[in-house]
Design an enzyme around this catalytic site. Structure first.
Site, PDB file in Angstrom:
ATOM      1  CD  GLN C 209      -2.906  -1.368   0.401  1.00  0.00           C
ATOM      2  OE1 GLN C 209      -3.769  -0.489   0.426  1.00  0.00           O
ATOM      3  NE2 GLN C 209      -2.941  -2.378  -0.461  1.00  0.00           N
ATOM      4  N   GLY C 250     -11.489   3.039   4.999  1.00  0.00           N
ATOM      5  CA  GLY C 250     -10.629   2.160   4.204  1.00  0.00           C
ATOM      6  C   GLY C 250      -9.732   2.917   3.229  1.00  0.00           C
ATOM      7  CG  HIS C 251      -7.278   0.595   0.556  1.00  0.00           C
ATOM      8  ND1 HIS C 251      -6.402  -0.370   0.173  1.00  0.00           N
ATOM      9  CD2 HIS C 251      -8.508   0.149   0.220  1.00  0.00           C
ATOM     10  CE1 HIS C 251      -7.073  -1.366  -0.377  1.00  0.00           C
ATOM     11  NE2 HIS C 251      -8.338  -1.070  -0.359  1.00  0.00           N
ATOM     12  CG  ASN C 252      -7.350   3.715  -2.653  1.00  0.00           C
ATOM     13  OD1 ASN C 252      -6.258   4.098  -2.245  1.00  0.00           O
ATOM     14  ND2 ASN C 252      -7.495   2.597  -3.322  1.00  0.00           N
ATOM     15  CB  SER C 270     -12.153   2.948  -3.968  1.00  0.00           C
ATOM     16  OG  SER C 270     -10.844   2.411  -3.968  1.00  0.00           O
TER      17      SER C 270
END
Lengths: 339, 339, 339
Positions: C209, C250-252, C270
């Site tokens: 990541q 969460g990521h993004n 995302s």
């Protein structure tokens, strides 16, 4: 490109070596000695970067990519633009993961114990271990080769950590045996008392929790996760399980090998998951259940009964997901008509 | 047997003493001086161990047990195998809890302040207190007799901790007054600002949160729990309440004595729970509600209105549980028929 | 009155100055030099304290208040008792927030680095910064003017913290750039690896990541919140967003400016939120969604699709809230009838 303040990219890698790493076949005529410097998404990849196509809904992005190379399924090799070298493999995303790991290896460890760490003299700490500032390692703990314990983490007395494992900042471990290459994220809480007591109007009476937490090899435990130790048996997380942030795992639970538990899910005491179970986010499992190998739970499900292997369930109370959607469609029709 | 790396079992205890501890009657003819060395489940107990039967669904396990002694309800004394001494009592699980505590007393404290702890000179710390490495105790804090503060925990300025309380590793307390024999688990966050602000398109404006958190005697606060301090009133957790991991308690909430709040539940601001309320896991309560004494909420409930004392509710929006299940049965019938 | 062990009230403030602070008009004939010493709710306010009325359901409390002054909407000035001075403004709660901040300014910082803190020599720390005991600041980190880092927090290598920001006890930050006046609460985890891997029967393969977490100015991040860094893009929290305790991001993910995310909500990878989105408590958002500006989600919603700007949705799977309640009413009628 990744921010160099936070990430160091490895040296350039040849296409030949990348194909090897990914288990892919290099397109005929491609130069195996050409070097690639980084990974990137199709949309932004430059001619010296490698990308991947996993899902055909991104075929248009593939058509327009400037990537120097691209991992794709053999079926889509023809769709790769001429200026891009195709690396064909059956699982392009997996291939990409391996390639990305080659460019961005996991943070290594710089052996040594920070001056402000406090390691009990009776602890057995391999010479290759990195112990960050403010870390506490209790009496009799054992820390295997190449482990990394980040700042202000607390490793309780007797805890065992296998080789190559890491513990994030401010995490705390007690009453647990951890395997090799386990990654524990910041703030995770492992091994505290389970929630067990005899209720009574005159006050609840705590049951001493005399089990442990056993975590097998290659497991990941997310940030601020809580895993309670067993009551008399152990709480067990089997090999390769992936646990996301803020998950709760009650005493005596067993999580099967390769299971994936997404953020904010909770598993009540004594429930057993088979191998490769998937719990989507915010799922709740009641206690004393058996969830069969390969079962999948939709996000936000509330599960009150056993689930046979391989089935996909959802809803609260959870039911087979096809039934859930069939019901849902009928219900919407019924309620819309009633207007 | 519990892993000796983590647990020390007490010296053997006579049957006579165990009966006293559990409030049980020893079977006629049994030798009160016979010693027992440990507790164990029926299935694995050895002749020098004591077990219990709480639920008649385990009668077959009782029939086959090799346990030296067993706590049972008087109604089941006849079912105890001949080689096993029956200890009859009305609440065998409670009796077992007391016996197990005798074999595995709570981790005591070893008085003393670790060299790397930092205790403000104005803090009042009893001489019997154990303060672990890396602990910070702020100005004017008061720590009562026999408290134990584990590694890297942070006790803010002015915080009061009653006698016999414990604070887990990496927990942080501020703006709070804690009673006696309170157990706070690792990573719990107590006393930070509540979530209060005036919303506005030009930016939200924080309301200073000038209340406190008051925790009465004999409360347990699970790992990574968050309890915000009050806005102008206090947030209050009354005597004997048990709070599981990852629970969120908003500002001005009051949790009644003896209430049990299972993992990942959340209580929004200013809601008041009576005594002995039970919230099963992942329950959510809206703000400004009154939940009557003895009310029980099913797991995953979403509660939007007051609940009268003693009622059991479930679902989202929550309703009386009997109605919920009646509705559920009818709905399933309806939707199955429609196919 | 706030407990003086925990809070210092500022010096008395004149009515004239309070009107200025709140953007309110002082009632004609009122003495602008009269001093007020504190804020308080209508029910308990004394003649030297100021209160507010935001909601007309508290008009009876207003009628009986003994407050020396009260912020009210112009429409209710007539309802203010004679002994209470009315301060009229369009947004009394916002006015109250500003006045309360004047009486209880945010905890300031006492410049200096605690002796037991460990600041890497390559970190750039402004001379006005307060760094508490046990804090770790990594190589190359930059901490702006007037920041406060509380005890045992960990600031990773390269992390940037803008002026006037604060980091709570035991929080940990890595791979992130933080704006000005950001408040991070105790135990928050920012910047760890996102939950990304290629699943496979032979074992899951981690995707490195390599994105960051970007937090803009004036954001608040609650206790024990987890915000993962991006996979290749960044995770972004825009200006003025308020995030409550135990939220998972969460990521993004991108959280729009001024958005409010209430406790225990979770946002999967995302997903993008527009400006001023509100997620009530325990909401779950699936990944890769777009939630339009000003959208509102009811508590406990489970969102599986995009939501247009300005709409209010609820339920699981979420739908427009009016439709949800219309359905609910019909369903209750149907199920009650069926009996």
């Amino acid at each position: 490109m990744a921010d160099p303040r936070f990430f160091n990219v490895a040296d350039p890698i040849t296409l030949g070596r990348l194909a090897e790493i990914a288990g892919a076949s290099l397109a005929e005529g491609a130069d195996p000695d050409r070097t690639i410097v980084d990974v990137a998404p199709l949309e932004t990849a430059a001619p010296d970067q490698i990308s991947f196509l996993e899902n055909k809904k991104y075929l248009s992005a593939l058509a327009e990519t400037r990537a120097g190379a691209c991992l794709v399924h053999p079926a889509f090799v023809e769709r790769v633009p001429q200026a891009t070298v195709a690396l064909a493999c059956d699982a392009p995303y997996r291939g990409y993961a391996l390639v990305a790991q080659a460019f961005y290896p996991r943070q290594g460890n710089t052996p040594g114990v920070a001056p402000t760490a406090l390691v009990d003299p009776s602890a057995i700490v391999d010479a290759t271990v990195e112990i960050g500032p403010g870390v506490i390692v209790g009496a009799g703990a054992e820390i295997g080769a190449d482990c990394r314990i980040d700042a202000n983490a607390v490793i309780g007395p007797g805890v065992v950590l296998g080789a190559g494992s890491s513990v994030g900042a401010c995490a705390s471990l007690s009453h647990c045996l951890i395997g090799q290459r386990v990654a524990i994220y910041p703030g995770a809480r492992i091994g505290q008392d389970g929630f067990g007591f005899a209720m009574g109007a005159g006050g609840h009476v705590r049951i001493p929790q005399t089990g442990r937490v056993i975590i097998e090899d290659d497991v990941e435990i997310g940030a601020n996760v809580t895993i309670d130790r067993g009551a008399t048996q152990d709480t067990v997380i089997r090999r390769g399980a992936m646990i996301d942030n803020l998950v709760q795992i009650g005493h005596n639970v067993e999580v099967g090998a390769g299971s994936v538990i997404v953020a904010q899910s909770g598993i009540a005491g004594s429930t057993k998951l088979g191998e490769f179970v998937v719990l989507a986010a915010q799922t709740g499992l009641a206690g004393h259940l058996k969830i069969g190998a390969g079962a999948k739970l939709a996000a936000s499900s509330g599960v009150m009964r056993d689930i046979p292997p391989g089935e996909e369930w959802g809803g609260t109370p959870a039911m087979p997901i096809r039934k859930f959607w069939r019901h849902y469609t009928r219900l919407m029709k019924l309620l819309d008509e009633k207007g």
